[in-house]
Design an enzyme around this catalytic site. Structure first.
Site, PDB file in Angstrom:
ATOM      1  CB  CYS A  43      -0.918   0.143   1.298  1.00 34.90           C
ATOM      2  SG  CYS A  43      -0.060   0.064   3.035  1.00 34.90           S
ATOM      3  CB  CYS A  98      -1.581  -3.611   8.316  1.00 30.20           C
ATOM      4  SG  CYS A  98      -3.079  -3.648   7.047  1.00 30.20           S
ATOM      5  CG  ASP A 105      -0.185   3.183   4.485  1.00 34.73           C
ATOM      6  OD1 ASP A 105      -0.240   3.469   3.080  1.00 34.73           O
ATOM      7  OD2 ASP A 105      -1.057   2.291   4.713  1.00 34.73           O
ATOM      8  CB  CYS A 108      -4.480   1.210   7.057  1.00 34.11           C
ATOM      9  SG  CYS A 108      -3.913   0.180   7.761  1.00 34.11           S
TER      10      CYS A 108
HETATM   11 FE1  FES Z   1      -1.253   0.037   4.639  1.00 34.27          FE
HETATM   12 FE2  FES Z   1      -3.111  -1.363   6.249  1.00 34.27          FE
HETATM   13  S1  FES Z   1      -2.926  -0.834   4.698  1.00 34.27           S
HETATM   14  S2  FES Z   1      -0.519  -0.636   6.640  1.00 34.27           S
END
Ligand code: FES
Length: 158
Positions: A40, A109, A42, A65
């Site tokens: 993602c 995650c 992140d 998230c």
């Molecule tokens: Fe990116 Fe959870 S969707 S860390």
């Protein structure tokens, strides 16, 4: 597992997300771990302050998230007061258990927080010229490779 009204996340997850523990930057950290999630994009930073090989303080920052923020928050609670060696034994199952579980599609995650911790410990050991186990070296190489892939995939990530 206790559930919130939506029935997706446990109450524990929602509590940590709404009021994250130990959130923020640490300017004088002894070890910093930065990791990203290839799925993602992140990103998370985890900072540790170490005295006598014990984690005296820990903070995190995350652009991630709900599950990533909750797992980071709980991991800071779990490692504070532990030796760096003990902290390295923490795995994602323990983190997820502490949160009363996570939906299966969000379990990945939780890896972000565990990886950020191992990178912070790696950084601390490296800066102090300490021995690094083969396992930690391998984890570091994997994290570095993922960071490179993310930088290629997501512009302005770094
Ligand atoms: Fe990116 Fe959870 S969707 S860390």
């Amino acid at each position: 597992m206790s559930q919130n009204n939506k029935g997706i996340y446990s109450d524990e997850v929602m509590e940590h997300f709404q009021d994250p523990h130990n959130y923020g930057k640490m300017e004088d950290a002894d070890g910093v771990g930065k990791v990203g999630n290839i799925r993602c994009g992140d990103v998370m930073w985890l900072y540790i302050k170490v005295e006598d090989d014990t984690i005296k303080d820990v903070k995190f920052e995350a652009y991630g998230c709900l599950a990533a923020i909750a797992t980071s928050s709980v991991i800071t609670d779990l490692v504070k007061g532990k030796t760096v060696k003990e902290a390295m034994k923490l795995d994602k199952e323990e983190v997820v258990d502490q949160l009363g579980g996570l939906p299966r599609i969000k379990v990945h995650c939780s890896v972000l927080a565990v990886d950020a911790l191992s990178e912070a410990v790696y950084d601390y050991l490296k800066k102090n010229d300490r021995e690094i186990s083969d396992e930690l070296e391998k984890r570091h190489e994997k994290n570095e490779k993922e960071k490179e892939q993310i930088e290629e995939q997501y512009e302005d990530w770094s």
